[in-house]
Design a protein around this motif. Structure first.
Motif, PDB file in Angstrom:
ATOM      1  N   ILE A  52       0.894  -1.383   0.256  1.00 47.78           N
ATOM      2  CA  ILE A  52       0.226  -0.163   0.248  1.00 47.78           C
ATOM      3  C   ILE A  52       0.364   1.614  -0.189  1.00 47.78           C
ATOM      4  O   ILE A  52       2.086   1.433   1.014  1.00 47.78           O
ATOM      5  CB  ILE A  52      -0.858   0.068   1.414  1.00 47.78           C
ATOM      6  N   ASP A  53       0.394   1.965  -0.966  1.00 43.03           N
ATOM      7  CA  ASP A  53       1.368   3.299  -0.613  1.00 43.03           C
ATOM      8  C   ASP A  53       2.686   3.375  -1.201  1.00 43.03           C
ATOM      9  O   ASP A  53       3.031   3.598  -2.506  1.00 43.03           O
ATOM     10  CB  ASP A  53       0.482   4.309  -0.242  1.00 43.03           C
ATOM     11  N   ASP A  54       3.898   3.635  -0.011  1.00 44.48           N
ATOM     12  CA  ASP A  54       4.523   3.998  -0.537  1.00 44.48           C
ATOM     13  C   ASP A  54       5.469   2.206  -0.023  1.00 44.48           C
ATOM     14  O   ASP A  54       6.604   2.247  -0.558  1.00 44.48           O
ATOM     15  CB  ASP A  54       5.261   4.398   0.748  1.00 44.48           C
ATOM     16  N   GLN A  55       4.478   1.463  -0.448  1.00 43.25           N
ATOM     17  CA  GLN A  55       5.390   0.130  -0.173  1.00 43.25           C
ATOM     18  C   GLN A  55       4.938  -0.418  -1.552  1.00 43.25           C
ATOM     19  O   GLN A  55       4.272  -0.287  -2.615  1.00 43.25           O
ATOM     20  CB  GLN A  55       4.775  -0.987   0.322  1.00 43.25           C
ATOM     21  N   VAL A  56       6.369  -0.902  -2.423  1.00 42.84           N
ATOM     22  CA  VAL A  56       6.482  -1.304  -3.008  1.00 42.84           C
ATOM     23  C   VAL A  56       5.502  -3.005  -3.767  1.00 42.84           C
ATOM     24  O   VAL A  56       5.150  -2.974  -4.903  1.00 42.84           O
ATOM     25  CB  VAL A  56       7.812  -0.753  -4.131  1.00 42.84           C
ATOM     26  N   VAL A  57       6.451  -3.738  -2.980  1.00 42.19           N
ATOM     27  CA  VAL A  57       6.236  -5.150  -3.617  1.00 42.19           C
ATOM     28  C   VAL A  57       5.934  -5.838  -1.765  1.00 42.19           C
ATOM     29  O   VAL A  57       7.122  -5.448  -1.180  1.00 42.19           O
ATOM     30  CB  VAL A  57       6.602  -6.262  -4.321  1.00 42.19           C
ATOM     31  N   HIS A  58       5.379  -6.877  -2.075  1.00 45.24           N
ATOM     32  CA  HIS A  58       6.000  -8.227  -0.961  1.00 45.24           C
ATOM     33  C   HIS A  58       5.081  -7.551   0.097  1.00 45.24           C
ATOM     34  O   HIS A  58       5.451  -8.161   1.286  1.00 45.24           O
ATOM     35  CB  HIS A  58       7.485  -8.429  -0.745  1.00 45.24           C
ATOM     36  N   GLY A  59       4.266  -6.438   0.184  1.00 43.17           N
ATOM     37  CA  GLY A  59       3.548  -6.165   1.128  1.00 43.17           C
ATOM     38  C   GLY A  59       2.872  -7.768   1.977  1.00 43.17           C
ATOM     39  O   GLY A  59       2.405  -8.354   1.072  1.00 43.17           O
ATOM     40  N   ILE A  60       2.933  -8.134   3.540  1.00 41.36           N
ATOM     41  CA  ILE A  60       1.996  -9.551   3.489  1.00 41.36           C
ATOM     42  C   ILE A  60       0.901  -9.056   3.736  1.00 41.36           C
ATOM     43  O   ILE A  60       0.489  -8.253   4.409  1.00 41.36           O
ATOM     44  CB  ILE A  60       2.842  -9.952   5.200  1.00 41.36           C
ATOM     45  N   PRO A  61      -0.285  -9.278   3.555  1.00 43.30           N
ATOM     46  CA  PRO A  61      -1.500  -9.330   3.929  1.00 43.30           C
ATOM     47  C   PRO A  61      -1.776  -9.139   5.861  1.00 43.30           C
ATOM     48  O   PRO A  61      -1.150 -10.934   6.670  1.00 43.30           O
ATOM     49  CB  PRO A  61      -2.577 -10.899   3.362  1.00 43.30           C
ATOM     50  N   SER A  62      -2.467  -8.592   6.142  1.00 45.75           N
ATOM     51  CA  SER A  62      -2.976  -8.411   7.737  1.00 45.75           C
ATOM     52  C   SER A  62      -4.135  -8.186   8.123  1.00 45.75           C
ATOM     53  O   SER A  62      -5.267  -7.951   7.163  1.00 45.75           O
ATOM     54  CB  SER A  62      -1.755  -7.750   8.104  1.00 45.75           C
ATOM     55  N   GLU A  63      -4.253  -7.453   8.943  1.00 51.06           N
ATOM     56  CA  GLU A  63      -5.638  -6.813   9.703  1.00 51.06           C
ATOM     57  C   GLU A  63      -5.932  -5.473   9.303  1.00 51.06           C
ATOM     58  O   GLU A  63      -6.948  -4.407   9.430  1.00 51.06           O
ATOM     59  CB  GLU A  63      -5.703  -7.730  10.991  1.00 51.06           C
ATOM     60  N   ARG A  64      -4.913  -5.161   8.364  1.00 51.38           N
ATOM     61  CA  ARG A  64      -5.095  -4.006   8.028  1.00 51.38           C
ATOM     62  C   ARG A  64      -6.394  -3.350   7.217  1.00 51.38           C
ATOM     63  O   ARG A  64      -6.174  -3.901   6.440  1.00 51.38           O
ATOM     64  CB  ARG A  64      -3.768  -3.583   7.765  1.00 51.38           C
ATOM     65  N   ASP A  65      -6.701  -2.773   7.785  1.00 50.18           N
ATOM     66  CA  ASP A  65      -8.351  -1.847   6.579  1.00 50.18           C
ATOM     67  C   ASP A  65      -7.174  -1.182   5.472  1.00 50.18           C
ATOM     68  O   ASP A  65      -6.513  -0.851   5.633  1.00 50.18           O
ATOM     69  CB  ASP A  65      -8.754  -0.883   7.224  1.00 50.18           C
ATOM     70  N   ILE A  66      -7.978  -1.377   4.045  1.00 54.08           N
ATOM     71  CA  ILE A  66      -8.163  -0.967   3.371  1.00 54.08           C
ATOM     72  C   ILE A  66      -8.546   0.571   3.249  1.00 54.08           C
ATOM     73  O   ILE A  66      -9.953   0.707   4.017  1.00 54.08           O
ATOM     74  CB  ILE A  66      -8.814  -1.044   1.926  1.00 54.08           C
ATOM     75  N   GLN A  67      -7.976   1.694   2.720  1.00 50.77           N
ATOM     76  CA  GLN A  67      -8.057   3.241   2.833  1.00 50.77           C
ATOM     77  C   GLN A  67      -9.374   4.035   1.875  1.00 50.77           C
ATOM     78  O   GLN A  67      -8.039   3.884   1.303  1.00 50.77           O
ATOM     79  CB  GLN A  67      -8.308   4.061   4.429  1.00 50.77           C
ATOM     80  N   GLU A  68      -9.495   4.589   2.325  1.00 45.05           N
ATOM     81  CA  GLU A  68     -10.026   5.513   0.707  1.00 45.05           C
ATOM     82  C   GLU A  68      -8.731   6.463   0.060  1.00 45.05           C
ATOM     83  O   GLU A  68      -8.318   6.842   1.326  1.00 45.05           O
ATOM     84  CB  GLU A  68     -11.294   6.818   0.732  1.00 45.05           C
ATOM     85  N   GLY A  69      -8.504   6.907  -0.443  1.00 42.45           N
ATOM     86  CA  GLY A  69      -7.756   6.885  -1.010  1.00 42.45           C
ATOM     87  C   GLY A  69      -6.175   7.304  -1.380  1.00 42.45           C
ATOM     88  O   GLY A  69      -5.144   7.185  -1.624  1.00 42.45           O
ATOM     89  N   GLN A  70      -6.213   5.279  -1.034  1.00 39.22           N
ATOM     90  CA  GLN A  70      -5.011   4.527  -1.185  1.00 39.22           C
ATOM     91  C   GLN A  70      -4.108   4.037  -2.988  1.00 39.22           C
ATOM     92  O   GLN A  70      -5.258   3.689  -3.189  1.00 39.22           O
ATOM     93  CB  GLN A  70      -4.969   3.351  -0.029  1.00 39.22           C
ATOM     94  N   LEU A  71      -3.096   3.808  -2.832  1.00 36.19           N
ATOM     95  CA  LEU A  71      -2.995   3.141  -3.682  1.00 36.19           C
ATOM     96  C   LEU A  71      -2.890   1.439  -3.389  1.00 36.19           C
ATOM     97  O   LEU A  71      -1.602   1.407  -2.593  1.00 36.19           O
ATOM     98  CB  LEU A  71      -1.633   3.423  -4.730  1.00 36.19           C
ATOM     99  N   VAL A  72      -3.361  -0.036  -3.238  1.00 38.18           N
ATOM    100  CA  VAL A  72      -3.186  -0.808  -3.713  1.00 38.18           C
ATOM    101  C   VAL A  72      -2.736  -2.106  -4.375  1.00 38.18           C
ATOM    102  O   VAL A  72      -3.105  -2.495  -5.540  1.00 38.18           O
ATOM    103  CB  VAL A  72      -4.348  -1.404  -3.317  1.00 38.18           C
ATOM    104  N   SER A  73      -0.961  -2.039  -4.181  1.00 41.49           N
ATOM    105  CA  SER A  73      -0.191  -3.273  -4.863  1.00 41.49           C
ATOM    106  C   SER A  73      -0.817  -4.483  -5.044  1.00 41.49           C
ATOM    107  O   SER A  73      -0.617  -4.581  -3.427  1.00 41.49           O
ATOM    108  CB  SER A  73       1.158  -2.903  -5.152  1.00 41.49           C
ATOM    109  N   VAL A  74      -1.210  -5.446  -5.876  1.00 40.94           N
ATOM    110  CA  VAL A  74      -1.627  -6.785  -5.639  1.00 40.94           C
ATOM    111  C   VAL A  74      -1.273  -7.547  -7.012  1.00 40.94           C
ATOM    112  O   VAL A  74      -1.292  -7.572  -7.157  1.00 40.94           O
ATOM    113  CB  VAL A  74      -3.689  -6.855  -5.636  1.00 40.94           C
ATOM    114  N   ASP A  75       0.038  -8.631  -6.074  1.00 44.36           N
ATOM    115  CA  ASP A  75       1.030  -9.610  -6.699  1.00 44.36           C
ATOM    116  C   ASP A  75       0.085 -10.959  -6.191  1.00 44.36           C
ATOM    117  O   ASP A  75      -0.122 -10.761  -5.510  1.00 44.36           O
ATOM    118  CB  ASP A  75       1.478  -9.271  -6.371  1.00 44.36           C
TER     119      ASP A  75
END
Ligand code: MG
Length: 257
Positions: free
Chosen positions: A69-92
């Motif tokens: 999400i946002d400044d995260q580029v790749v390899h973010g680990i899914p978690s209990e983090r909520d998606i929020q409006e205005g975000q860039l969400v990169s999904v691999d």
């Protein structure tokens, strides 16, 4: 590989349809894993140990998707983090079907974002398509990176250099590496029968990246927004063919390429 690619495309379309403020990245991951397993596929990333230019965490990767999400580029680990409006969400997403891999990524825009952020996303997608168009039999691997680099330079974007595209087949990461920039002598000749995962990662700032405390998540060092698009393609005599689109043809009885 057609089936694996098609499934990966389906997973990304599923994520797109479910992506909204309030859903957690972990929920998206569970939806993706259920879809893959119901189709008889195995997630490529879950249990992946990493290596080389493709990232290496403290242990096996714990999820079926990477969500950054946002400044995260790749390899973010899914978690209990909520998606929020205005975000860039990169999904691999990656899938294995009968031992063959598919790998693709998209950056989604959640609700309204700045014109600058939207342009970054659109341009990174365009750069992927330019890279694919350059992947013609008889060309060189370096032509892909040159096409991608030209688009980033025009906009003044950073190109993440620490991670690159790759050959793909019975392993997720095979030779050759496919840089998103000019490097060396132009690289290996592209031939029909090769399968490649092309995956530009652009930032609104610099190209330097670091890894978060979880040991996997890659972030821009300057905190700038990042976008990432990826397709798995097959090189045919007639040119590149995208395997990871929902419209990818599934030809009964065709050989696995
Ligand atoms: Mg990849």
């Amino acid at each position: 590989m057609r089936r694996a690619g098609r499934l990966v495309a389906e997973v990304l379309a599923l994520v797109e349809s479910e992506l909204r403020p309030g859903i957690t990245t972990g929920e998206l991951d569970r939806l993706a894993e259920r879809h893959l397993r119901a189709a008889g596929a195995t997630p490529s990333f879950k249990g992946y140990l990493g290596g080389g230019h493709y990232g290496r965490g403290p242990g096996a990767f714990p999820a079926s998707l990477c969500i950054s999400i946002d400044d995260q580029v790749v390899h973010g680990i899914p978690s209990e983090r909520d998606i929020q409006e205005g975000q860039l969400v990169s999904v691999d997403a990656g899938a294995i079907v009968d031992g063959w891999h598919g790998d693709a990524a998209r950056t989604f825009v959640v609700g309204p974002v700045s014109a600058e952020a939207r342009e970054l996303v659109d341009t990174t997608r365009l750069a992927l398509m330019a890279g694919i168009a350059a992947a013609q039999p008889g060309s060189r691997i370096g032509d892909i990176g040159a096409a991608i680099e030209d688009i980033a330079m025009e906009k003044g974007y950073g190109i993440v250099r620490q991670f690159v595209g790759h050959g793909i087949g019975t392993s997720m990461h095979e030779e050759p590496q496919v840089p998103n920039f000019r490097s060396g002598n132009g690289g290996r000749r592209i031939e029909a029968g090769m399968c490649l995962a092309i995956e530009p990662m652009f930032t609104l700032g610099g190209d330097a990246v670091g890894v978060e405390a979880d040991g996997w998540t890659v972030v821009t060092r300057d905190g700038s927004l990042a976008a990432h698009f990826e397709h798995t393609i097959a090189i045919t005599e007639g040119g590149p063919e995208i395997l990871t689109s929902v419209g990818s043809p599934l030809v009964a009885g065709s050989r696995s390429i």
